[in-house]
Motif scaffolding. Structure first.
Motif, PDB file in Angstrom:
ATOM      1  N   ASN A 154       0.833  -1.196   0.000  1.00  0.00           N
ATOM      2  CA  ASN A 154       0.000   0.000   0.000  1.00  0.00           C
ATOM      3  C   ASN A 154       0.873   1.253   0.000  1.00  0.00           C
ATOM      4  O   ASN A 154       1.665   1.480   0.921  1.00  0.00           O
ATOM      5  N   ILE A 155       0.702   2.066  -1.040  1.00  0.00           N
ATOM      6  CA  ILE A 155       1.505   3.275  -1.240  1.00  0.00           C
ATOM      7  C   ILE A 155       0.579   4.488  -1.239  1.00  0.00           C
ATOM      8  O   ILE A 155      -0.489   4.458  -1.860  1.00  0.00           O
ATOM      9  N   LEU A 156       0.981   5.550  -0.558  1.00  0.00           N
ATOM     10  CA  LEU A 156       0.198   6.778  -0.566  1.00  0.00           C
ATOM     11  C   LEU A 156       0.946   7.850  -1.348  1.00  0.00           C
ATOM     12  O   LEU A 156       2.163   8.029  -1.172  1.00  0.00           O
ATOM     13  N   THR A 157       0.228   8.549  -2.234  1.00  0.00           N
ATOM     14  CA  THR A 157       0.822   9.645  -3.005  1.00  0.00           C
ATOM     15  C   THR A 157       0.104  10.948  -2.687  1.00  0.00           C
ATOM     16  O   THR A 157      -0.968  10.958  -2.081  1.00  0.00           O
ATOM     17  N   HIS A 158       0.684  12.038  -3.148  1.00  0.00           N
ATOM     18  CA  HIS A 158       0.058  13.354  -2.986  1.00  0.00           C
ATOM     19  C   HIS A 158       0.287  14.151  -4.261  1.00  0.00           C
ATOM     20  O   HIS A 158       1.357  14.075  -4.869  1.00  0.00           O
ATOM     21  N   HIS A 180       4.202  -2.539 -10.971  1.00  0.00           N
ATOM     22  CA  HIS A 180       2.967  -3.097 -11.517  1.00  0.00           C
ATOM     23  C   HIS A 180       3.241  -3.914 -12.782  1.00  0.00           C
ATOM     24  O   HIS A 180       2.699  -5.013 -12.954  1.00  0.00           O
ATOM     25  N   ASP A 181       4.102  -3.386 -13.653  1.00  0.00           N
ATOM     26  CA  ASP A 181       4.378  -4.060 -14.921  1.00  0.00           C
ATOM     27  C   ASP A 181       5.081  -5.395 -14.731  1.00  0.00           C
ATOM     28  O   ASP A 181       4.962  -6.283 -15.575  1.00  0.00           O
ATOM     29  N   GLN A 182       5.820  -5.540 -13.632  1.00  0.00           N
ATOM     30  CA  GLN A 182       6.482  -6.816 -13.397  1.00  0.00           C
ATOM     31  C   GLN A 182       5.642  -7.755 -12.524  1.00  0.00           C
ATOM     32  O   GLN A 182       6.094  -8.837 -12.158  1.00  0.00           O
ATOM     33  N   GLY A 183       4.410  -7.342 -12.199  1.00  0.00           N
ATOM     34  CA  GLY A 183       3.477  -8.238 -11.525  1.00  0.00           C
ATOM     35  C   GLY A 183       3.389  -8.115 -10.024  1.00  0.00           C
ATOM     36  O   GLY A 183       2.707  -8.927  -9.379  1.00  0.00           O
ATOM     37  N   MET A 184       4.039  -7.107  -9.424  1.00  0.00           N
ATOM     38  CA  MET A 184       3.948  -6.951  -7.979  1.00  0.00           C
ATOM     39  C   MET A 184       2.535  -6.516  -7.592  1.00  0.00           C
ATOM     40  O   MET A 184       2.009  -5.561  -8.149  1.00  0.00           O
ATOM     41  N   PRO A 185       1.902  -7.178  -6.620  1.00  0.00           N
ATOM     42  CA  PRO A 185       0.585  -6.716  -6.158  1.00  0.00           C
ATOM     43  C   PRO A 185       0.742  -5.447  -5.318  1.00  0.00           C
ATOM     44  O   PRO A 185       1.487  -5.431  -4.336  1.00  0.00           O
ATOM     45  N   LEU A 186       0.083  -4.396  -5.734  1.00  0.00           N
ATOM     46  CA  LEU A 186       0.172  -3.143  -4.995  1.00  0.00           C
ATOM     47  C   LEU A 186      -1.137  -2.372  -5.134  1.00  0.00           C
ATOM     48  O   LEU A 186      -1.972  -2.655  -5.993  1.00  0.00           O
ATOM     49  N   HIS A 187      -1.283  -1.401  -4.257  1.00  0.00           N
ATOM     50  CA  HIS A 187      -2.468  -0.555  -4.257  1.00  0.00           C
ATOM     51  C   HIS A 187      -2.023   0.852  -3.872  1.00  0.00           C
ATOM     52  O   HIS A 187      -1.185   1.029  -2.979  1.00  0.00           O
ATOM     53  N   VAL A 188      -2.562   1.845  -4.562  1.00  0.00           N
ATOM     54  CA  VAL A 188      -2.156   3.230  -4.337  1.00  0.00           C
ATOM     55  C   VAL A 188      -3.317   4.015  -3.728  1.00  0.00           C
ATOM     56  O   VAL A 188      -4.431   4.025  -4.271  1.00  0.00           O
ATOM     57  N   TRP A 189      -3.043   4.665  -2.595  1.00  0.00           N
ATOM     58  CA  TRP A 189      -3.972   5.630  -2.010  1.00  0.00           C
ATOM     59  C   TRP A 189      -3.674   6.975  -2.667  1.00  0.00           C
ATOM     60  O   TRP A 189      -2.570   7.508  -2.525  1.00  0.00           O
ATOM     61  N   VAL A 190      -4.639   7.531  -3.377  1.00  0.00           N
ATOM     62  CA  VAL A 190      -4.432   8.768  -4.139  1.00  0.00           C
ATOM     63  C   VAL A 190      -5.110   9.930  -3.422  1.00  0.00           C
ATOM     64  O   VAL A 190      -6.331  10.029  -3.396  1.00  0.00           O
ATOM     65  N   ASP A 191      -4.312  10.814  -2.828  1.00  0.00           N
ATOM     66  CA  ASP A 191      -4.870  12.030  -2.235  1.00  0.00           C
ATOM     67  C   ASP A 191      -5.611  12.835  -3.301  1.00  0.00           C
ATOM     68  O   ASP A 191      -5.086  13.047  -4.400  1.00  0.00           O
ATOM     69  N   GLU A 192      -6.798  13.331  -2.964  1.00  0.00           N
ATOM     70  CA  GLU A 192      -7.510  14.185  -3.924  1.00  0.00           C
ATOM     71  C   GLU A 192      -6.699  15.439  -4.257  1.00  0.00           C
ATOM     72  O   GLU A 192      -6.691  15.921  -5.382  1.00  0.00           O
ATOM     73  N   SER A 215      -7.247   3.857  -5.015  1.00  0.00           N
ATOM     74  CA  SER A 215      -8.448   4.461  -4.445  1.00  0.00           C
ATOM     75  C   SER A 215      -8.167   5.927  -4.186  1.00  0.00           C
ATOM     76  O   SER A 215      -7.122   6.277  -3.625  1.00  0.00           O
ATOM     77  N   VAL A 216      -9.085   6.786  -4.586  1.00  0.00           N
ATOM     78  CA  VAL A 216      -8.977   8.209  -4.284  1.00  0.00           C
ATOM     79  C   VAL A 216      -9.481   8.445  -2.865  1.00  0.00           C
ATOM     80  O   VAL A 216     -10.509   7.897  -2.455  1.00  0.00           O
ATOM     81  N   ILE A 217      -8.748   9.228  -2.106  1.00  0.00           N
ATOM     82  CA  ILE A 217      -9.130   9.535  -0.729  1.00  0.00           C
ATOM     83  C   ILE A 217      -9.133  11.044  -0.517  1.00  0.00           C
ATOM     84  O   ILE A 217      -8.433  11.789  -1.219  1.00  0.00           O
ATOM     85  N   ALA A 218      -9.937  11.502   0.430  1.00  0.00           N
ATOM     86  CA  ALA A 218      -9.874  12.902   0.835  1.00  0.00           C
ATOM     87  C   ALA A 218      -8.494  13.177   1.437  1.00  0.00           C
ATOM     88  O   ALA A 218      -7.858  12.289   2.028  1.00  0.00           O
TER      89      ALA A 218
END
Length: 344
Positions: A154-158, A180-192, A215-218
């Motif tokens: 789980n990665i969070l960006t801004h 992602h392109d090499q197949g690693m399972p990941l999920h990104v928390w995208v700050d609005e 997922s977009v988050i507040a």
């Protein structure tokens, strides 16, 4: 990266100038705009048709080349015109300096062609730098994923540190795309990323196009997610890093760094060498851009019937600083084209 299933750069040469995506209309409409003069390039940068420190620099470099095509004697005038468009991102001055210094001593008849060639090289270098950032960041993601191989990382960006902010790959998103392109399972928390919603509109658009789970988050949700152990690391981009390692980035970055520090979540900054400003000792010296209050007071988007509308959310006076400074002490490390380092 992928746009409508096709590989594309965010800026490309045309017969008369360059084309860019009009980021004001994304993700609702994908429209390319052709810039054919320095005046158009300056307007595109100032009005945020195009955004992101590296991409602003590339657009300005082409803008200077277009000015010289029209008038080889306009070097200093066009340089000043483009430089004043955005005060915070250091890549703008760096790219303009590159073109100006490259052509200043050339015969007038050769200036425009040489300027376009240097702008092309700036773009090609940006792609190579970002891919190198991606490779070094990928090793970091692999190390972190190995600690919890039974679940996605789980990665969070801004804001938007992606290919729409650069020529390709992005800075903070480059490791994500490669993983992602090499197949690693990941999920990104995208700050609005209010007030202009660059995360919800641009980063999410990019990740969707590339098939990356997100997922977009507040903006204020990140701290809660960190408390719950649902963030493995934070990766952000930056518009300027000073000599002591202070990080100037989109407003709200500092709060994410504080939350990460309080919850022992690694906080990384991804950047190329072109974003380092060693002429400034610390973030206290960075000029913070104050933008129009309309960016905060109004929200624009499609209505239920598909028409676009602007909705006013406040009638009170608005204060709208666009950036903040994260002290180096809150930064776990910097992901650069040369590797991951604890200090700049």
């Amino acid at each position: 990266m992928k746009l409508n299933g096709e590989w594309a750069r965010s800026v490309a040469r045309t017969m008369d100038g360059v084309r860019i995506l009009d980021q004001r209309k994304l993700p609702w409409a994908v429209e390319w705009v052709e810039l054919t003069s320095a005046e158009m390039a300056a307007r595109a940068i100032r009005e945020m048709w195009t955004r992101g420190a590296p991409l602003i620099g590339a657009a300005a470099a082409y803008g200077l080349a277009m000015a010289l095509r029209g008038d080889p004697l306009s070097l200093d005038r066009a340089y000043a015109q483009l430089l004043e468009t955005r005060p915070t991102a250091v890549n703008l001055r760096w790219a303009l300096d590159q073109v100006r210094d490259h052509v200043r001593n050339l015969p007038l008849a050769e200036r425009a062609e040489a300027a376009f060639a240097r702008a092309d090289a700036i773009c090609d270098e940006d792609v190579a730098l970002n891919r190198a950032i991606g490779k070094h960041g990928l090793a970091l993601l692999e190390e972190l994923h190995a600690r919890h191989p039974d679940r996605p990382l789980n990665i969070l960006t801004h804001c938007n540190p992606g290919w729409l902010a650069t020529v390709d790959y992005g800075t903070a998103t480059a490791p994500i795309y490669l993983a992602h392109d090499q197949g690693m399972p990941l999920h990104v928390w995208v700050d609005e990323t209010r007030p202009r919603n660059q995360g919800a509109l641009l980063t999410a658009f990019e990740l969707s196009g590339h098939g990356v789970p997100h997922s977009v988050i507040a903006d204020n949700v990140g701290g809660l997610l960190m408390q719950r152990g649902e963030v493995d690391l934070v990766i952000v981009g930056t518009d300027r890093v000073t000599a002591n390692g202070d990080v100037c980035n989109k407003i709200g970055t500092y709060l994410k760094a504080l939350a990460a520090h309080d919850n022992c979540v690694p906080f990384y900054v991804a950047l190329p060498y072109t974003t380092i400003d060693r002429s400034l000792a610390s973030g206290d010296e960075v000029p913070i851009e104050d933008r129009s209050g309309d960016e905060l007071a109004w929200i624009t988007g499609p209505t239920a019937d598909g028409a676009f509308a602007a909705v006013k959310v406040t009638g009170s006076p608005v204060h709208n600083p666009a950036f903040d400074v994260t002290p180096a002490r809150l930064v776990t490390g910097y992901i650069t084209e040369r590797g991951v380092t604890a200090a700049i």
